[in-house]
Design an enzyme around this catalytic site. Structure first.
Site, PDB file in Angstrom:
ATOM      1  N   HIS A  23       0.813  -1.212   0.000  1.00  0.00           N
ATOM      2  CA  HIS A  23       0.000   0.000   0.000  1.00  0.00           C
ATOM      3  C   HIS A  23       0.851   1.269   0.000  1.00  0.00           C
ATOM      4  CE1 HIS A  23      -4.172   0.756  -0.170  1.00  0.00           C
ATOM      5  NE2 HIS A  23      -4.436   1.053   1.087  1.00  0.00           N
TER       6      HIS A  23
ATOM      7  N   ASN B  92      -6.898   6.297   3.978  1.00  0.00           N
ATOM      8  CA  ASN B  92      -8.308   6.572   3.690  1.00  0.00           C
ATOM      9  C   ASN B  92      -8.723   8.013   3.979  1.00  0.00           C
ATOM     10  OD1 ASN B  92      -8.215   6.399   6.457  1.00  0.00           O
ATOM     11  ND2 ASN B  92      -9.982   5.048   6.673  1.00  0.00           N
TER      12      ASN B  92
ATOM     13  N   ASP C 265      -0.610   2.280  -5.279  1.00  0.00           N
ATOM     14  CA  ASP C 265      -0.680   0.847  -5.556  1.00  0.00           C
ATOM     15  C   ASP C 265      -1.975   0.536  -6.284  1.00  0.00           C
ATOM     16  OD1 ASP C 265      -1.937   1.585  -2.995  1.00  0.00           O
ATOM     17  OD2 ASP C 265      -2.478  -0.532  -2.892  1.00  0.00           O
TER      18      ASP C 265
ATOM     19  N   ASN D 296      -9.319   3.304  -1.364  1.00  0.00           N
ATOM     20  CA  ASN D 296      -9.860   4.284  -0.429  1.00  0.00           C
ATOM     21  C   ASN D 296      -9.123   5.623  -0.464  1.00  0.00           C
ATOM     22  OD1 ASN D 296     -11.896   2.586   0.520  1.00  0.00           O
ATOM     23  ND2 ASN D 296     -10.559   1.679   2.075  1.00  0.00           N
TER      24      ASN D 296
END
Length: 204
Positions: free
Chosen positions: A28, A80, A105, A126
């Protein structure tokens, strides 16, 4: 990239990820690794941003006379809630959405592949979803760094929050370098030329 004096018309390049050493090596956070690669090649260092939860490095990409001013930024919030820092940085530097580049990513792209686009859906990401909400538009540039889908029924969230596999790590630095080149290409050459260059490559 070299650090230089202020000039108008910058691009904002944002590497997405989660803060802290716990997440630094995860899939991530590959967007932030790409920005670290660009900064490291220039010998520059990130510093705390003004009025935004991020660290930034101001500089230029390209050769003198054919270069572009850029602000590299790594958010220091969780993925997020990336939108707030991106909106704040865009406002501070007076950068429109079409000159914002999100490096992130992408599970819908195989590992070791880089793809580029302007706008479109967020694919369940997100961080992108929050940026689109904060900017009130999806029309910003994306450098999509493939991390592949999980195998064996593994949860997608667990997949992106896990470190790269031993096999993946063998070519990870080359992938990061390719993504850094893609950032430079989309800024200096434009999206169509950059897409032609990177989308024509065969999957390694």
């Amino acid at each position: 990239m070299t650090v230089s004096a202020h000039r108008p018309g910058p691009y904002l390049v944002v590497g997405l990820g989660n803060p802290g050493p716990k997440y630094a090596e995860t899939r991530h956070n590959i967007g932030q690794r790409v920005l670290d690669h660009i900064a490291g090649a220039a010998g520059g260092r990130f510093a705390a941003a003004r009025r935004a939860q991020a660290v930034v490095l101001e500089g230029r990409l390209g050769l003198p006379g054919a270069d572009a001013r850029v602000i590299l930024a790594k958010t220091t919030t969780f993925m997020n809630v990336s939108g707030g820092p991106v909106k704040a940085l865009a406002a501070y530097y007076d950068i429109p959405p079409e000159r914002i580049v999100a490096v992130h990513d992408e599970v819908d792209i195989p590992f070791d592949v880089v793809r580029l686009k302007l706008g479109g859906g967020e694919g369940g990401h997100n961080g992108l979803r929050d940026i689109s909400r904060a900017l009130a538009t999806k029309d910003y540039l994306r450098v999509r760094v493939g991390v592949g889908r999980p195998i064996g029924g593994r949860d997608t969230a667990d997949h992106v929050l896990a470190p790269f596999s031993t096999t993946e790590r063998r070519s990870l630095e080359l992938l990061v370098s390719d993504a850094a080149d893609a950032v430079e290409s989309v800024i200096l050459e434009g999206l169509p030329a950059a897409q032609q260059r990177f989308h024509s490559r065969e999957v390694r």
